[in-house]
Motif scaffolding. Sequence first.
Motif, PDB file in Angstrom:
ATOM      1  N   ILE A   5      -1.864  10.016   3.501  1.00  0.00           N
ATOM      2  CA  ILE A   5      -1.888   9.761   4.945  1.00  0.00           C
ATOM      3  C   ILE A   5      -1.773   8.259   5.163  1.00  0.00           C
ATOM      4  N   ASP A   6      -0.618   7.829   5.647  1.00  0.00           N
ATOM      5  CA  ASP A   6      -0.385   6.404   5.865  1.00  0.00           C
ATOM      6  C   ASP A   6      -0.969   6.003   7.216  1.00  0.00           C
ATOM      7  N   GLU A   7      -1.396   4.754   7.307  1.00  0.00           N
ATOM      8  CA  GLU A   7      -1.973   4.218   8.558  1.00  0.00           C
ATOM      9  C   GLU A   7      -3.003   5.187   9.134  1.00  0.00           C
ATOM     10  N   ILE A   8      -4.012   5.455   8.317  1.00  0.00           N
ATOM     11  CA  ILE A   8      -4.985   6.484   8.724  1.00  0.00           C
ATOM     12  C   ILE A   8      -5.833   6.020   9.902  1.00  0.00           C
ATOM     13  N   LYS A  29       0.829  -1.204   0.000  1.00  0.00           N
ATOM     14  CA  LYS A  29       0.000   0.000   0.000  1.00  0.00           C
ATOM     15  C   LYS A  29       0.862   1.252   0.000  1.00  0.00           C
ATOM     16  N   THR A  30       1.806   1.284   0.905  1.00  0.00           N
ATOM     17  CA  THR A  30       2.705   2.431   0.966  1.00  0.00           C
ATOM     18  C   THR A  30       3.495   2.546  -0.331  1.00  0.00           C
ATOM     19  N   LEU A  31       3.893   1.395  -0.839  1.00  0.00           N
ATOM     20  CA  LEU A  31       4.664   1.359  -2.082  1.00  0.00           C
ATOM     21  C   LEU A  31       3.849   1.950  -3.234  1.00  0.00           C
TER      22      LEU A  31
HETATM   23 MG    MG Z   1       2.407   0.764   4.944  1.00  0.00          MG
END
Ligand code: MG
Length: 609
Positions: free
Chosen positions: A265-268, A213-215
């Motif tokens: 926004i990561d890990e929302i 997801k972050t990628l």
């Molecule tokens: Mg992540």
Amino acid sequence: MQEVKKPSKKPLIYYYVMTILILMLLNATLFPSILEKKVQDVTYDVFMSMTYDRNVGQVQIEGDEITFTDKAEENIYKTVAVSSDQGLVDRLYESGAQFQEIDTQPGLLTSILVGWVLPLLPFLFIGYFINRKMQKAMGGGEGMMFGMGGGSGAKVYVPSSTGIRFADVAGEDEAKELLHEIVDFLHDPEKYREIGAKLPKGALLVGPPGTGKTLLAKAVAGEANVPFFSIAGSEFVEMFVGRGAAKVRDLFKQANEKAPCIVFIDEIDTIGKKRDGQFSGNDEREQTLNQLLTEMDGFDGSKGVVVLAATNRPDSLDPALLRPGRFDRRIPVELPDLQGRVEILKVHAKKIRLAEDVDFEPIAKMAAGASGAELANIVNEAALRAVRDGRKFATQEDLQESVEVVIAGYQKKTRVLSDQEKKIVAYHEIGHALVAAMQTHSAPVQKITIIPRTSGALGYTLQVDDGDHFLMSKEELMNKICTYTGGRAAEELIFHSVTTGASNDIEQATKLARAMVSQFGMADEFGMVAFETVSNQYLGGDASLTCSPETQTRLDQKVMEIVETQRQKALSILKENEDKLHRLAQYLYDHETITGQEFMTILEQGERE
Ligand code: MG
Ligand code: ADP
Ligand code: ZN
């Protein structure tokens, strides 16, 4: 709204007062002596000869002290007159010297300049920097308390700086397609505006941990040539009520100025949790969430601010966050299928040196259920193993071994098993494999080993499915439970005693049986009723019971019944094939590892005899 406090200027005033005091002190002591023009003491004869040479400019006589300068009036000299020299004044007059008071003090302008202005400059400079730093720390002078660090913490990413493109993300084609549209819109908004289509304001990437997801978000940044603000949800979590909200406001202010741009926004879930009015509630978190909701409503979608967010706990998010107009697009990022796993392995294999004949497909099959992060780890482990063995490239075998390392941990080098234990483990593992092989629906065994692993497993059976399975029939599930019970059944049959080694099998079998009854509606007498709800589907999938205590008792009985029936089945399978069990277990005991092929050969041998 929270009260906005202007940052206090007090420390700065102290700073300037101190500066003035220091300068006054310097002016009273050090500066005059530095600034005073240097007066050289000379003997009278030097003065005499200079007079004769007509090399005297100004002269000042005070008693017997004579102060004079040379013709150029550059140096000042001082000498003591010899009292008997009567013709001195005439001689001086003849030499063309001017009788005049010589000022050894610096001029007013010079002394102000040198004594005050010059020293003040560095102080002003330092003061300016302190001031700026303080304002920065106060988040542009907004909503601060106690003057502690702040700012939105959002980093502006220069498009090329992440360097990650969609090509670096293997598999996940659906997610890439959906994100591609967003990138396309930012590049060519006209195309969409013509037809009246609006850009989705936000997209939420949901999926298990390590699926990229972050990628993906970073790839979006790399593809879209627009500013990219990235911030983790946890960065909004602050000790003081209102600080998180201020950060959100600040972030969106920055984003609006830079539009078109992407905010990630990561890990929302850290800030987007359901507001559930339990206890006194978490004021700070709630305010931050409210601010986020307001900001997402507030900005104009056509301007081109897109909010991306990622989470692996979508079920815990506040519904208000998910309604259309906020995160109206939900992009699932699931665990990769077989094809996806092969592609991910290939992407990461490019980073290491590999033997030419490496085939990724069997590796991908072995690594069923692995996430992208785990696959990346497998490739890296293979490279590390190659280095450990002093080779210049990684081989197929390295990759295979590293799958096992990632699944079961490293091999334990020291022998921890006694002879009897080793024997029991061999029978246990062969028990699983034999039961699996004798049931037509079970997947073939790839490998069995009884080399202890650091994960605590004393041995394990590696099963490889031929492809991806999306559906499982009741029969297949039953067979699976039967296979789980096969290990303990073999111990019982051969050694007439049981060991603790089956605890994991028991857990798995029970879990499966329970799910069959309470979630899949596979027990006839209960019908199609769900007695359990699964929360956290991406993080282990804990299930919580939603039935009366009476039903619960019946459920438990049914689960026990299912597992017991399958155990009996396993026992009878093993009894029928006891000779094969002995032969296979002996082979495993001797070799410690048996491959699927060897297993099948020995099995077929037994059948022919
Ligand atoms: Mg992540
Ligand atoms: P998460 O979904 O938890 O945010 P990440 O995006 O942080 O997972 O992924 C972690 C790592 O796993 C990435 O840095 C990458 O190396 C690897 N990875 C995960 N998914 C993929 C994929 N689809 N393609 C290539 N690498 C991947
Ligand atoms: Zn077992």
